[in-house]
Design a protein around this motif. Structure first.
Motif, mmCIF file in Angstrom:
data_model
loop_
_atom_site.group_PDB
_atom_site.id
_atom_site.type_symbol
_atom_site.label_atom_id
_atom_site.label_comp_id
_atom_site.label_asym_id
_atom_site.label_seq_id
_atom_site.Cartn_x
_atom_site.Cartn_y
_atom_site.Cartn_z
ATOM 1 N N ASN A 165 0.827 -1.205 0.000
ATOM 2 C CA ASN A 165 0.000 0.000 0.000
ATOM 3 C C ASN A 165 0.863 1.258 0.000
ATOM 4 O OD1 ASN A 165 -2.501 -1.248 -0.073
ATOM 5 N ND2 ASN A 165 -2.826 -1.174 2.142
ATOM 6 N N ALA A 166 1.947 1.240 0.744
ATOM 7 C CA ALA A 166 2.855 2.397 0.807
ATOM 8 C C ALA A 166 3.493 2.652 -0.553
ATOM 9 C CB ALA A 166 3.927 2.157 1.870
ATOM 10 N N ARG A 167 3.864 1.592 -1.254
ATOM 11 C CA ARG A 167 4.441 1.761 -2.589
ATOM 12 C C ARG A 167 3.445 2.392 -3.545
ATOM 13 N NH1 ARG A 167 7.350 -4.215 -2.815
ATOM 14 N NH2 ARG A 167 9.285 -3.609 -1.732
ATOM 15 N N ARG A 168 2.188 2.024 -3.427
ATOM 16 C CA ARG A 168 1.173 2.605 -4.306
ATOM 17 C C ARG A 168 0.905 4.063 -3.963
ATOM 18 N NH1 ARG A 168 -2.900 -2.601 -5.351
ATOM 19 N NH2 ARG A 168 -1.167 -4.034 -5.775
ATOM 20 N N GLU A 169 0.982 4.378 -2.688
ATOM 21 C CA GLU A 169 0.823 5.778 -2.290
ATOM 22 C C GLU A 169 1.954 6.624 -2.861
ATOM 23 O OE1 GLU A 169 -1.611 7.213 -0.828
ATOM 24 O OE2 GLU A 169 -2.779 5.462 -0.203
ATOM 25 N N ARG A 170 3.141 6.053 -2.968
ATOM 26 C CA ARG A 170 4.286 6.792 -3.526
ATOM 27 C C ARG A 170 4.282 6.813 -5.054
ATOM 28 N NH1 ARG A 170 7.086 3.771 0.596
ATOM 29 N NH2 ARG A 170 7.858 2.337 -1.003
ATOM 30 N N GLY A 171 3.345 6.129 -5.675
ATOM 31 C CA GLY A 171 3.235 6.135 -7.135
ATOM 32 C C GLY A 171 4.113 5.120 -7.836
ATOM 33 N N GLU A 172 4.721 4.206 -7.096
ATOM 34 C CA GLU A 172 5.628 3.242 -7.698
ATOM 35 C C GLU A 172 4.905 2.211 -8.564
ATOM 36 O OE1 GLU A 172 8.085 1.458 -4.722
ATOM 37 O OE2 GLU A 172 8.601 3.387 -3.786
ATOM 38 N N ARG A 173 3.595 2.044 -8.382
ATOM 39 C CA ARG A 173 2.829 1.058 -9.139
ATOM 40 C C ARG A 173 1.954 1.684 -10.223
ATOM 41 N NH1 ARG A 173 6.257 -2.592 -7.534
ATOM 42 N NH2 ARG A 173 5.795 -3.628 -5.531
ATOM 43 N N ASP A 174 2.126 3.001 -10.472
ATOM 44 C CA ASP A 174 1.284 3.688 -11.447
ATOM 45 C C ASP A 174 1.453 3.109 -12.846
ATOM 46 O OD1 ASP A 174 0.400 5.264 -9.440
ATOM 47 O OD2 ASP A 174 1.455 7.090 -10.069
ATOM 48 N N GLU A 175 0.327 2.999 -13.569
ATOM 49 C CA GLU A 175 0.365 2.554 -14.959
ATOM 50 C C GLU A 175 0.441 3.764 -15.894
ATOM 51 O OE1 GLU A 175 -1.977 0.063 -12.224
ATOM 52 O OE2 GLU A 175 -2.342 2.109 -13.003
ATOM 53 N N ILE A 176 0.752 3.490 -17.131
ATOM 54 C CA ILE A 176 0.722 4.536 -18.152
ATOM 55 C C ILE A 176 -0.640 4.490 -18.836
ATOM 56 C CG2 ILE A 176 1.640 5.277 -20.382
ATOM 57 C CD1 ILE A 176 4.366 4.412 -19.471
ATOM 58 N N ILE A 177 -1.336 5.624 -18.833
ATOM 59 C CA ILE A 177 -2.634 5.740 -19.488
ATOM 60 C C ILE A 177 -2.446 6.559 -20.764
ATOM 61 C CG2 ILE A 177 -5.017 6.508 -19.260
ATOM 62 C CD1 ILE A 177 -4.214 4.218 -17.379
ATOM 63 N N VAL A 178 -2.869 5.990 -21.887
ATOM 64 C CA VAL A 178 -2.702 6.647 -23.184
ATOM 65 C C VAL A 178 -3.405 8.005 -23.183
ATOM 66 C CG1 VAL A 178 -3.204 6.520 -25.651
ATOM 67 C CG2 VAL A 178 -2.501 4.460 -24.406
ATOM 68 N N GLY A 179 -2.690 9.028 -23.596
ATOM 69 C CA GLY A 179 -3.264 10.368 -23.664
ATOM 70 C C GLY A 179 -3.081 11.174 -22.400
ATOM 71 N N ALA A 180 -2.660 10.521 -21.327
ATOM 72 C CA ALA A 180 -2.441 11.239 -20.064
ATOM 73 C C ALA A 180 -0.950 11.476 -19.863
ATOM 74 C CB ALA A 180 -2.991 10.429 -18.889
ATOM 75 N N ILE A 181 -0.641 12.453 -19.049
ATOM 76 C CA ILE A 181 0.754 12.733 -18.739
ATOM 77 C C ILE A 181 1.259 11.641 -17.805
ATOM 78 C CG2 ILE A 181 2.353 14.351 -17.679
ATOM 79 C CD1 ILE A 181 0.460 16.605 -18.427
ATOM 80 N N SER A 182 2.242 10.886 -18.244
ATOM 81 C CA SER A 182 2.728 9.758 -17.455
ATOM 82 C C SER A 182 4.241 9.743 -17.418
ATOM 83 C CB SER A 182 2.227 8.432 -18.046
ATOM 84 O OG SER A 182 0.822 8.417 -18.153
ATOM 85 N N ASP A 183 4.749 9.153 -16.369
ATOM 86 C CA ASP A 183 6.185 8.963 -16.221
ATOM 87 C C ASP A 183 6.569 7.692 -16.977
ATOM 88 O OD1 ASP A 183 8.786 8.553 -15.465
ATOM 89 O OD2 ASP A 183 8.439 8.950 -13.324
#
Length: 496
Positions: free
Chosen positions: A448-466
């Motif tokens: 849960n802590a990793r997800r809060e830090r954004g480490e599990r974020d996916e890339i969404i087409v059309g959105a600003i992503s790392d």
């Protein structure tokens, strides 16, 4: 709660924007589901637990002497039940999801009812082994199937109390089994049959009757439930998807879902968790409680009757713990507290020389049964995707049941009256399960802590992503990411 987007009901896509939130009372709807779903499931599990453990009661009425077996052979007969029972459970859960629960669960029960009745006509050791293997095969899948079925109807914050209500029937079965066996044993000599034979025959016939009624009583999943209106079905599916149970509206079978379960660390920690604390001690308790009480200076009928208040207390405590888990949500802390009670109970049983003190410790030991419903809800709440959840629960519960083969052999006749070896092995199970529970909680919190830090974020087409998140997958929209990844989705939060 918003109901303004499409969901699948009865196999069709239906626009539900016209269903205003205030037109359906959610609390009344949940109570309606409770009344249609839980009581009958509790009855099925009561019968299941009653049939499975009745051999422990029958043993007290000359089963071994009448068919010419010794204590070692009796323990082997208990053991062989668990191998088909455990092996067939994971596959059974997948079949339950693919076919209608009404047909699958009812047919399973009809088959084991017939096998149960055949217990009453065996004449030798070979016959006993045969019916025990068949009983394990025909009963396989009922418990994990019902647990999975309940998780398909309720939100994560509602599952614990419902699983507890259904599971409490196991403790009722323990109490009722003693009363029923004591009553049926009075038929000894009727039609030339022993009391223990009538125990099996009458319980088997009762199971068959309940199975036949189940074809008309059991409902299928929320999106096809006949006791709900079209609007209510849409509402139920939507409230589940809003709770991140995105498969509630229907999910087509895909081998990928099974692979997701097999490669998820939660599946394997849950396997160790259930294997080492849930099922092993549970079966030891249910199969040998009458014998434990009997061997500390109580006669057979007295031992069966004295087991009744123990299970009655367990039933009450199971329900309280289930509701408490839903209300406060701290399932890990509840489990650890009950583990502590279990450790005290079996320490007392090991060192006790007093029948009264040992009998008191049995009341404490029932906490191991009370805790299981909370544990199942904890695991189920942290696995999303109906097929993935069915496999995870099937494997966890199925592998745990293999330990029934171990605990069926640890209470040996030569160790009576105090059975210290058996109690020591159960104490080891509890200690190991305690450690696994701590590990499960720590790893969930870390994720849960990793997800809060954004480490599990996916890339969404059309959105600003790392672009560094490419390893987490690329999806056209958030909904696609949710459905595809289930509990691996970055927005999913595990519950502790």
């Amino acid at each position: 709660m918003s109901l303004n987007h499409e969901i699948k009901i009865d196999g069709q896509r239906s626009e539900n924007s016209h269903v205003a939130e205030h037109t359906i009372d959610e609390r009344k709807l949940v109570r309606k589901i409770d009344l249609h779903v839980i009581p009958w499931l509790a009855l099925l599990y009561l019968i299941n637990f009653l049939d499975r453990g009745s051999i422990g009661n029958a043993k007290l009425y000359n089963l071994e002497a009448d068919i010419g077996i010794n204590d070692r052979q009796y323990l082997i007969a208990l053991t062989v039940f668990f191998f088909p029972y455990a092996i067939l459970e994971p596959a059974s859960n997948v079949l339950l999801r693919r076919f209608k629960p009404r047909i699958y669960l009812s047919t399973m029960m009809l088959m084991w009812g017939m096998v149960m009745a055949f217990h009453g006509v065996i004449e030798n050791y070979g016959g006993l082994l045969t019916v025990r293997v068949l009983l394990g095969a025909t009963e396989a899948g009922l418990y994990p199937g019902i647990v999975f079925y309940i998780t398909s109807w309720y939100k994560r914050s509602e599952m614990g109390s419902r699983i507890a209500l259904f599971f409490s029937s196991a403790t009722v079965a323990g109490a009722f089994s003693g009363l029923l066996s004591a009553a049926i044993s009075k038929m000894d000599g009727v039609a030339g049959r022993s009391g223990w034979e009538w125990i099996f025959i009458l319980e088997g016939l009762g199971t068959i009757a309940i199975a036949l009624a189940s074809y008309w009583v059991i409902q299928d999943f929320p999106d096809t439930a006949t006791f709900l209106t079209q609007e209510e079905r849409a509402f139920v599916v939507r409230r589940l998807t809003d709770d991140l149970k995105l498969s509630a509206g229907g999910e087509s079978f895909c081998k990928e879902y099974i692979w997701q379960s097999l490669t998820d660390w939660k599946t394997w920690v849950a396997n160790t968790y259930f294997s080492n604390v849930s099922d092993g001690p549970l079966y030891a308790f249910s199969l040998f409680t009458p014998s434990i009480i009997n061997q500390v200076s109580f006669r057979a009928t007295e031992a069966n009757l004295l087991s009744v208040p123990v299970y009655a207390w367990g039933c009450f405590l199971t329900c309280i713990i289930g509701f408490l888990g839903d209300r406060i949500g701290a399932r890990s802390y509840i489990n650890l507290s009950l583990f502590g009670v279990g450790l005290i109970a079996y320490t007392i049983l090991i060192v006790s020389r007093s029948p009264a003190l040992s009998y008191f410790a049995v009341y404490l030991a029932v906490s191991l049964i009370c805790r299981k419903a909370n544990s199942v809800a904890w695991v189920a709440s942290n696995v999303e995707g109906s097929y993935k959840r069915s496999v995870t629960l099937g494997m966890a519960i199925g592998f745990g049941n293999i330990n029934g083969a171990v605990t069926a052999n640890i209470y040996r006749a030569k160790d009576r009256p105090w059975y210290r070896l058996g109690h020591a092995i159960v104490l080891f199970y509890i200690t190991t399960g305690f450690a696994c529970s701590v590990l499960f909680a720590v790893l969930l919190k870390r994720e849960n802590a990793r997800r809060e830090r954004g480490e599990r974020d996916e890339i969404i087409v059309g959105a600003i992503s790392d672009r560094a998140h490419e390893r987490n997958g690329t999806y056209n929209n958030v909904e696609e990411a949710k459905v595809s990844k289930g509990d691996k989705w970055s927005g999913f939060r595990y519950v502790l």
